[in-house]
Design a protein around this motif. Structure first.
Motif, mmCIF file in Angstrom:
data_model
loop_
_atom_site.group_PDB
_atom_site.id
_atom_site.type_symbol
_atom_site.label_atom_id
_atom_site.label_comp_id
_atom_site.label_asym_id
_atom_site.label_seq_id
_atom_site.Cartn_x
_atom_site.Cartn_y
_atom_site.Cartn_z
ATOM 1 N N ASP A 188 3.922 3.566 -0.082
ATOM 2 C CA ASP A 188 3.939 3.758 -1.538
ATOM 3 C C ASP A 188 3.491 2.485 -2.259
ATOM 4 O OD1 ASP A 188 4.862 6.349 -1.255
ATOM 5 O OD2 ASP A 188 6.959 5.842 -1.635
ATOM 6 N N LEU A 189 3.973 1.347 -1.779
ATOM 7 C CA LEU A 189 3.615 0.063 -2.372
ATOM 8 C C LEU A 189 2.106 -0.171 -2.297
ATOM 9 C CD1 LEU A 189 4.744 -2.731 -3.480
ATOM 10 C CD2 LEU A 189 4.603 -3.493 -1.107
ATOM 11 N N TYR A 190 1.553 0.045 -1.120
ATOM 12 C CA TYR A 190 0.113 -0.158 -0.936
ATOM 13 C C TYR A 190 -0.700 0.852 -1.737
ATOM 14 C CZ TYR A 190 0.852 -3.480 2.946
ATOM 15 O OH TYR A 190 1.196 -4.566 3.713
ATOM 16 N N LEU A 191 -0.211 2.077 -1.835
ATOM 17 C CA LEU A 191 -0.924 3.089 -2.628
ATOM 18 C C LEU A 191 -0.906 2.732 -4.113
ATOM 19 C CD1 LEU A 191 0.151 6.327 -0.768
ATOM 20 C CD2 LEU A 191 -2.213 5.670 -1.253
ATOM 21 N N ALA A 192 0.220 2.207 -4.588
ATOM 22 C CA ALA A 192 0.293 1.771 -5.986
ATOM 23 C C ALA A 192 -0.764 0.703 -6.260
ATOM 24 C CB ALA A 192 1.687 1.224 -6.299
ATOM 25 N N ALA A 193 -0.891 -0.244 -5.333
ATOM 26 C CA ALA A 193 -1.885 -1.304 -5.494
ATOM 27 C C ALA A 193 -3.302 -0.754 -5.404
ATOM 28 C CB ALA A 193 -1.665 -2.379 -4.426
ATOM 29 N N ALA A 194 -3.546 0.092 -4.395
ATOM 30 C CA ALA A 194 -4.900 0.599 -4.170
ATOM 31 C C ALA A 194 -5.387 1.453 -5.333
ATOM 32 C CB ALA A 194 -4.934 1.412 -2.869
ATOM 33 N N TYR A 195 -4.518 2.335 -5.831
ATOM 34 C CA TYR A 195 -4.909 3.176 -6.967
ATOM 35 C C TYR A 195 -5.142 2.332 -8.224
ATOM 36 C CZ TYR A 195 -4.150 7.757 -4.771
ATOM 37 O OH TYR A 195 -4.253 8.881 -3.986
ATOM 38 N N SER A 196 -4.323 1.294 -8.428
ATOM 39 C CA SER A 196 -4.499 0.433 -9.603
ATOM 40 C C SER A 196 -5.838 -0.287 -9.549
ATOM 41 C CB SER A 196 -3.366 -0.593 -9.682
ATOM 42 O OG SER A 196 -2.141 0.027 -9.975
ATOM 43 N N GLU A 224 0.624 4.879 -11.340
ATOM 44 C CA GLU A 224 1.928 4.912 -11.997
ATOM 45 C C GLU A 224 2.923 5.761 -11.210
ATOM 46 O OE1 GLU A 224 3.895 5.974 -16.355
ATOM 47 O OE2 GLU A 224 1.725 6.004 -16.081
ATOM 48 N N GLU A 225 2.446 6.859 -10.648
ATOM 49 C CA GLU A 225 3.300 7.729 -9.825
ATOM 50 C C GLU A 225 3.916 6.936 -8.678
ATOM 51 O OE1 GLU A 225 2.479 11.262 -6.543
ATOM 52 O OE2 GLU A 225 1.147 11.098 -8.283
ATOM 53 N N TYR A 226 3.121 6.081 -8.046
ATOM 54 C CA TYR A 226 3.625 5.322 -6.902
ATOM 55 C C TYR A 226 4.421 4.100 -7.329
ATOM 56 C CZ TYR A 226 1.199 8.366 -3.707
ATOM 57 O OH TYR A 226 0.807 9.468 -2.982
ATOM 58 N N PHE A 227 4.076 3.505 -8.466
ATOM 59 C CA PHE A 227 4.886 2.397 -8.963
ATOM 60 C C PHE A 227 6.305 2.857 -9.276
ATOM 61 C CE2 PHE A 227 0.964 -0.078 -10.052
ATOM 62 C CZ PHE A 227 1.318 -1.228 -9.363
ATOM 63 N N ILE A 228 6.446 4.057 -9.814
ATOM 64 C CA ILE A 228 7.776 4.606 -10.102
ATOM 65 C C ILE A 228 8.578 4.744 -8.806
ATOM 66 C CG2 ILE A 228 9.004 6.678 -10.864
ATOM 67 C CD1 ILE A 228 6.764 7.019 -12.978
ATOM 68 N N LYS A 229 7.931 5.217 -7.749
ATOM 69 C CA LYS A 229 8.594 5.340 -6.445
ATOM 70 C C LYS A 229 9.020 3.969 -5.916
ATOM 71 C CE LYS A 229 6.202 9.505 -4.763
ATOM 72 N NZ LYS A 229 5.363 10.047 -3.662
ATOM 73 N N VAL A 230 8.119 3.000 -6.044
ATOM 74 C CA VAL A 230 8.400 1.658 -5.539
ATOM 75 C C VAL A 230 9.594 1.050 -6.262
ATOM 76 C CG1 VAL A 230 7.518 -0.717 -5.469
ATOM 77 C CG2 VAL A 230 6.052 1.185 -4.755
#
Length: 220
Positions: A124-132, A141-147
């Motif tokens: 989730d952390l890496y996906l938040a970074a990659a999507y950003s 934002e969806e993954y940042f909320i999870k993180v």
């Protein structure tokens, strides 16, 4: 070998990279003698992270390819996905986030099905970074909320924030954007707070281990 690796992990978590590298390098010959393939793959991954933090992308890439090669020879699907997860983190670190997204989604799907919580959170952390980085802000934002939900479970010393700190330049750069979302700003704050604690933690760790200097590895 595992004790030395654990010492190395403790040092790496507080950015004492030289000490961490010494411990890992002492663990490696023992792991090679007993043919502990998972540990050798893990050491490759950790030394890749250190090389990356030191700005040596060529060495980091070599270690990661070595880890992937080892993982391909094992029957463990988990080992393969963990290795690929770290490879995707390296892609993000080196500015190739768009190439990591689909692989990370595959990683996250596997870890979710198998119930490996730490790896789910790291995905989730890496996906938040990659999507950003790739400009897909709604997905990010969806993954940042999870993180942040995961980080709130262990506010004092969260391993997920330690992972985020490894690629802190990515997240702190995102937090400096004037259009940064509240989620990115909050993660940036948590990384900054952890960063401020590191010198104190590192000093305590060095003091507690100074009475037990590293010695050449032996197999008993």
């Amino acid at each position: 070998a595992y004790i030395l690796t654990g010492i190395g992990d403790n040092y790496r978590a507080v950015d004492a990279l030289n000490e961490a590298l010494i411990a890992y390098q002492q663990a490696r010959p023992i792991a090679e003698i007993i043919n502990e393939r998972f540990l050798l793959s893990y050491l490759d991954l950790e030394e890749a992270c250190i090389a990356s933090q030191n700005g040596n992308e060529k060495l980091a890439s070599d270690f990661l390819h070595s880890a992937i090669g080892r993982a391909e020879t094992t029957d463990s699907t988990l080992d393969k996905h963990i290795t690929k997860l770290e490879w995707n983190g390296f892609l993000i670190w080196t500015g190739k986030a768009e190439h990591a997204i689909q692989n990370l989604l595959n990683n996250a799907d596997f870890f979710s099905k198998e119930g490996h919580q730490h790896q789910i959170e790291k995905s989730d952390l890496y996906l938040a970074a990659a999507y950003s980085i790739s400009g897909q802000l709604e997905k990010a934002e969806e993954y940042f909320i999870k993180v942040l939900a995961s980080a709130s479970r262990f506010p004092k010393r969260n391993p997920l924030i330690t992972c985020a700190w490894d690629i802190k330049d990515v997240f702190l750069s995102l937090a400096k954007d004037r259009n940064a979302s509240p989620q990115i700003l909050e993660l940036g704050r948590l990384i900054y707070e952890f960063d401020q604690q590191i010198p104190i933690i590192r000093k305590g760790l060095r003091k507690s281990t100074s009475a037990v200097p590293f010695a050449p590895p032996k197999l008993y």
